[in-house]
Design a protein around this motif. Structure first.
Motif, mmCIF file in Angstrom:
data_model
loop_
_atom_site.group_PDB
_atom_site.id
_atom_site.type_symbol
_atom_site.label_atom_id
_atom_site.label_comp_id
_atom_site.label_asym_id
_atom_site.label_seq_id
_atom_site.Cartn_x
_atom_site.Cartn_y
_atom_site.Cartn_z
ATOM 1 N N ARG A 217 50.231 34.877 36.209
ATOM 2 C CA ARG A 217 49.105 34.107 36.743
ATOM 3 C C ARG A 217 49.102 32.710 36.113
ATOM 4 N N GLU A 219 48.039 29.875 37.025
ATOM 5 C CA GLU A 219 46.858 29.029 37.140
ATOM 6 C C GLU A 219 45.894 29.218 35.979
ATOM 7 N N THR A 220 45.902 30.418 35.354
ATOM 8 C CA THR A 220 44.961 30.667 34.265
ATOM 9 C C THR A 220 45.389 29.996 32.964
ATOM 10 N N THR A 273 44.251 34.114 27.164
ATOM 11 C CA THR A 273 43.223 33.513 28.010
ATOM 12 C C THR A 273 42.021 34.458 28.020
ATOM 13 N N HIS A 276 39.797 35.329 31.098
ATOM 14 C CA HIS A 276 40.398 35.761 32.379
ATOM 15 C C HIS A 276 41.294 36.968 32.249
ATOM 16 N N ASP A 277 41.181 37.704 31.150
ATOM 17 C CA ASP A 277 41.988 38.906 30.985
ATOM 18 C C ASP A 277 41.254 39.822 29.995
ATOM 19 N N ASN A 293 36.056 29.500 30.657
ATOM 20 C CA ASN A 293 36.041 30.033 32.015
ATOM 21 C C ASN A 293 36.497 28.958 32.985
ATOM 22 N N ARG A 314 41.876 29.441 43.833
ATOM 23 C CA ARG A 314 42.750 29.892 42.744
ATOM 24 C C ARG A 314 44.225 29.909 43.147
ATOM 25 N N GLU A 352 38.752 39.400 39.951
ATOM 26 C CA GLU A 352 38.978 38.546 38.796
ATOM 27 C C GLU A 352 38.216 39.060 37.575
ATOM 28 N N TYR A 354 35.974 38.018 34.971
ATOM 29 C CA TYR A 354 35.151 36.812 35.075
ATOM 30 C C TYR A 354 34.117 36.815 33.958
#
Length: 961
Positions: A217, A219-220, A273, A276-277, A293, A314, A352, A354
């Protein structure tokens, strides 16, 4: 001479009978006897009956009907769940057809539309449950948004908050960007999909090189707060404590060490991250890392990312990040990779992790107590191995996110002032009073609602009026809590079963139920999970009432967006069901379910089994017609006495709890017995009464052990083979004979055994048994309204009965009849043609039995004569059979083609020789003789002796030809 229709047709009576039962109030608790309670797992108000519901409700209904007949004070608490997400989706979809939107209506307007929908369509599943035969107390049916359960929800929230068990905080949750709400783990499906693994170079801040990080991923990475290596990985030990420059940003982040890292994955360096995980979040907590975030509630990039990416979806952001990395020379490698993608079960969208403010319940202490209640045996799992699953979850439990960003549901009883301070109370007035706020301080109620499982965890006691003392007294709180058994699927042990245990104990000091019977997952006949996309879903109502092929195809392909998938499903459906699905009736489906209810994890449902059990109902129907036609002039003998009444009339209200009654005292609310057992004259009567006693004892055992499969098997064998086949046949000689006493006694026994059998079967197949019982019971002087309130047969009904000799004699007679019918069949002798029977050898007991049962043998086998031959006499050419040491001979002269009979005997001799060879092979194997159990070896020797005797007889018979 019977009012019973000539053929079994369930549609003519099933719905009628259910209406009669419900309108008469037979499903309500009586307030007398020992309580027996079952909670219905509340199905979604948006749902329709599916095979999982049908399976569980059949089991529950069998238990309720069984205990109701035993005189217990039965309460089956039914109702539906408000299903926040599902209901909002259904109503929103309906509104779109009127060009209306949820947001356009506003909160109050939208909720008003939901209640309108509930009034019009919200009871579909309850109507369908009635079609299955569900005998719940519909007068108590509860909806989780009704006033009483809603009051319980508020009370539970406030109490837990007062005790510090509920708190509000920023945590990572499963977030559906389409629904824009947190969802539970149960609502997330992890699907294996094709993706990519990207390797990215992160330059070291001191300019001495870079480290390569692999991610699925990219983007994260804009929210990375560290990179991480394993503390024992020598390759990177020198980097721990240094910093790297986070690509595409102006931030530097540290290199940390944590043993969470898998040194074999990728390069052994991973990005962290925390926002996001879920795993990264735990790492962040351990290392006190910041949380960044990146997403808006719709999964677009927010202002925490560099400006050029803000506002991008995303996946658009992913493309932009990869392009920029490649341009900067930092994209090291891209390769295909299989990964587990979390998707929402409602929307199908990727879920996601979040970071958001939510309400949580602290679970540590609650879980510890919940585990203790199961470990101590106060709550028992059936089968018991499920305690391991329960224990594993309880020992690894996380705090529970209970808030949802929806409008439909129980609104959280919390209010905020302008500065964001939070005040909790049962209503706004209480919240103000507790905080000492004046009326001029503006407060706004939290817009979130509680997740559906929060209200469902209170189901065992919220349905009994808690926390209102008057409601609790009226609904029998002290009497019906805890319930007796919970029947549910293993897939919600965590989400519902465990939470009911914890919440009920905490708020009431009681366990919610004594037993938890875990059912398996219903699959198709090939073991595949039923799903719309596979086109293998079976609708229980289609099995009950039947459906045409065209309607079935339309149902299975409706809503499928992919034409190829629809075409594939249509083709498979037309192949499997060329004539559609025939009507089977509710009883056939219920018996099929019971027969499949093993203690396994998965259950393969084969529609062919339902067809077989429809034939079973038909067999029972035809046997009942035979009994009724042959007892049209039957008069109950004076010595039979007076038949006691059924259970007392239903009480209008629940009286104060009565002292529990022990053991068998609870079995008969009327203190009486079923219609008097006849005094049998013939051995056939004695045999069937002995077999009935055995079937009754087995039923008691199987109900106690929740072995519905064994229960169905036992009752099927008794009903089909022993009563409908053998006893009906064995009764005919007496019915057609000259002995009036034997004829009358046989009629009484036919009626008595059939009436008892109908009661034995009633919990499993209530409709056909009621319809037949209404015809049978008056012949025995029973004038009660319904079979469902008659006593269930019990072992005590057969006390003092000893028909051992008759039972052994009739088993011998059955063997004789079977052997000679096989001979007649092999000779192709027409059933109407009389034959001679010659008997030779045997033992003294055989001669005694032949003398006692000669008339039955002659009637059943169409014998013109029975003659004994001397042991050393030469018999004429005959077809032979052996029953023990007794040789049965049917002279062939004038009956058969002798050449054909020689060929038949040669074939049979070869078959028997082969069986002898198998026995000799085993007994000649020293390993088998030494290692096999002694009983097994002895059984094999006995088989060899029997086959040898049979072979000698066959060879002797062949020699005569």
């Amino acid at each position: 001479m019977t009012d019973l229709a000539s053929s079994y047709d369930p549609k003519t009576f099933e719905s009628r009978l259910y209406t009669e039962w419900e309108s008469a109030g037979h499903f309500k608790p009586r307030g007398e006897g020992e309580p027996y309670t079952i909670l219905l797992p509340p199905p979604n108000v948006t749902g329709t009956l599916h095979m999982g519901h049908a399976f569980q409700q059949t089991i529950m209904d069998a238990l309720i009907r069984y205990h109701r007949m035993r005189g217990f004070d039965t309460l089956w608490q039914v109702g539906t769940d408000h299903a926040g997400i599902a209901t909002e989706m259904v109503v929103a979809r309906n509104l779109s057809q009127e060009n209306l939107t949820r947001d356009g209506l506003g909160r109050e307007g939208f909720i008003g539309k939901v209640w309108e929908w509930k009034a019009e369509s919200g009871d579909i599943i309850e109507r369908q449950m009635r079609r299955l035969g569900t005998s719940g107390d519909w007068s108590r049916s509860t909806f989780t948004m009704d006033p009483e359960p809603s009051r319980a929800v508020i009370e539970a929230f406030v109490r837990w908050h007062e005790e510090g068990l509920i708190y509000r905080g920023q945590r990572l949750v499963n977030w559906d960007p389409v629904l824009k709400t947190a969802i539970s783990d149960l609502e997330v499906e992890n699907v294996e999909e094709d993706g990519f693994l990207w390797s990215i170079a992160y330059p070291l801040a001191d300019g001495s090189g870079s480290v390569t990080v692999a991610t699925t991923r990219p983007e994260t990475m804009l929210g990375d707060v560290a990179v991480m290596v394993h503390p024992e990985d020598e390759r990177y030990a020198h980097l721990i404590g240094k910093s790297v420059k986070l690509p595409l940003t102006d931030r530097e982040i540290p290199v940390i060490a944590d043993d969470y890292v898998d040194r074999e994955f990728g390069t052994g360096v991973v990005k962290v991250t925390p926002a996001h995980d879920f795993n990264d979040y735990q790492v962040g907590v351990r290392h006190e890392l910041p949380l960044i975030n990146l997403f808006t509630p719709t999964a677009a990039i927010n202002d925490n990312a560099p400006e050029k990416y803000r506002g991008l979806d995303r996946y658009d952001a992913r493309k932009a990040v990869l392009a920029d990395l490649e341009e900067a020379g930092l994209l090291v490698e891209t390769k295909p990779h299989k990964l587990q993608v979390p998707r929402g079960d409602r929307t199908g969208q990727v879920i996601e992790p979040y970071l958001t403010d939510q309400w949580f319940v602290k679970m540590d202490d609650l879980a510890r107590r919940g585990l203790e209640l199961v470990e101590s045996g106060e709550v028992k799992f059936v089968p018991p191995n499920w305690i391991n699953t329960y224990r594993h979850w309880m020992e690894n439990i996380q705090d529970w996110c209970i808030s949802r960003q929806l409008w439909w549901g129980h609104r959280i009883p919390a209010w905020f002032d302008a500065e964001g301070r939070c005040y909790v109370g049962r209503d706004e007035a209480e919240a103000r009073a507790r905080a000492g706020l004046s009326a001029d301080v503006a407060l706004t109620q939290d817009s979130d609602v509680l997740e559906t499982w929060f209200s469902s965890q209170l189901w065992p006691f919220s349905t009994l009026g808690w926390p209102d003392p008057e409601a609790m007294a009226a609904r029998g709180y002290d009497r019906y809590l805890p319930s007796s058994v919970l029947v549910t699927g293993f897939d919600i042990i965590f989400f519902w079963v465990a939470r009911m245990v914890m919440a009920t104990d905490h708020f009431t000091g009681k366990v919610p139920f004594r037993d938890v019977y875990m059912t398996g997952l219903i699959r198709d006949k090939d073991g595949q999970k039923m799903s719309k996309s596979k086109g293998n879903v079976l609708d229980p109502l289609d099995i009950i009432d039947g459906i045409s092929l065209e309607d079935l195809v339309a149902k299975r392909t409706r809503g499928l967006m992919q034409p190829k998938m629809a075409e594939k499903i249509e083709k498979a459906t037309r192949k499997e069901f060329p004539d559609g699905i025939a009507q089977h009736g509710a009883d056939a489906l219920r018996f099929t379910i019971a027969a499949l209810a093993t203690h396994g994890r998965d259950i393969k449902f084969d529609l062919g089994r339902a067809e077989g059990y429809k034939n079973f109902c038909n067999k029972l129907w035809n046997a009942s017609r035979f009994v009724l036609m042959n007892t049209a002039t039957f008069t109950l003998p004076p010595q039979a006495g007076t038949v006691p009444p059924a259970l007392p009339p239903q009480a209008g209200t629940v009286p104060p709890a009565l002292p529990p009654q022990a053991g068998e005292d609870a079995r008969r609310a009327d203190g009486g017995h079923p219609a008097a057992i006849p005094t049998p004259v013939t051995d056939a009567e004695k045999w069937i009464l002995a077999r009935l006693a055995t079937a009754t004892a087995e039923a008691e055992t199987h109900f106690a052990n929740y072995r519905f499969d064994l229960l169905a098997q036992s009752l099927y064998e008794f009903a089909w083979n022993e009563f409908c086949d053998w006893f009906v046949e064995l009764a005919k000689p007496a019915l057609n004979g000259s002995d009036a006493a034997a004829a009358d006694s046989t009629r009484h026994t036919l009626l008595h055994v059939l009436e008892t059998l109908l009661r034995l079967l009633h919990p499993l197949i209530p409709f056909v048994t009621e319809e037949l019982w209404q015809q049978v019971a008056p012949r025995l002087g029973i004038t009660d309204e319904t079979i469902s309130l008659r006593p269930y047969p019990a072992g005590a009904d057969f006390a003092g009965q000893d028909f051992g000799r008759a039972e052994a004699d009739v088993e011998w007679l059955k063997t004789m009849v079977t052997a000679l019918r096989r001979v007649r069949s092999e000779l192709n002798v027409a059933p109407s043609r009389s034959v001679r029977l010659l008997l030779q050898a045997g033992i003294a007991q055989d001669r005694e039995r032949i003398e006692r049962h000669a008339s039955s043998l002659s009637f059943l086998l169409k014998l013109e004569a029975i003659e004994w031959l001397a042991v050393d006499a030469t018999a004429p050419a005959s077809a032979a059979a052996m029953v023990g040491e007794l040789k049965l001979l049917v002279p062939l002269e004038g009956l058969v083609d002798l050449d054909a009979e020689r060929a038949r005997l040669d074939k049979e001799i070869k078959r028997v020789e082969a069986e002898i060879g198998k026995c000799n092979g085993k007994l000649g194997n020293a390993t088998f003789v030494q290692n096999a159990p002694a009983a097994v070896v002895e059984q094999e020797r006995q088989r060899l002796a029997e086959w040898t005797t049979q072979l000698n007889g066959l060879r002797e018979q062949r020699a005569k030809l």
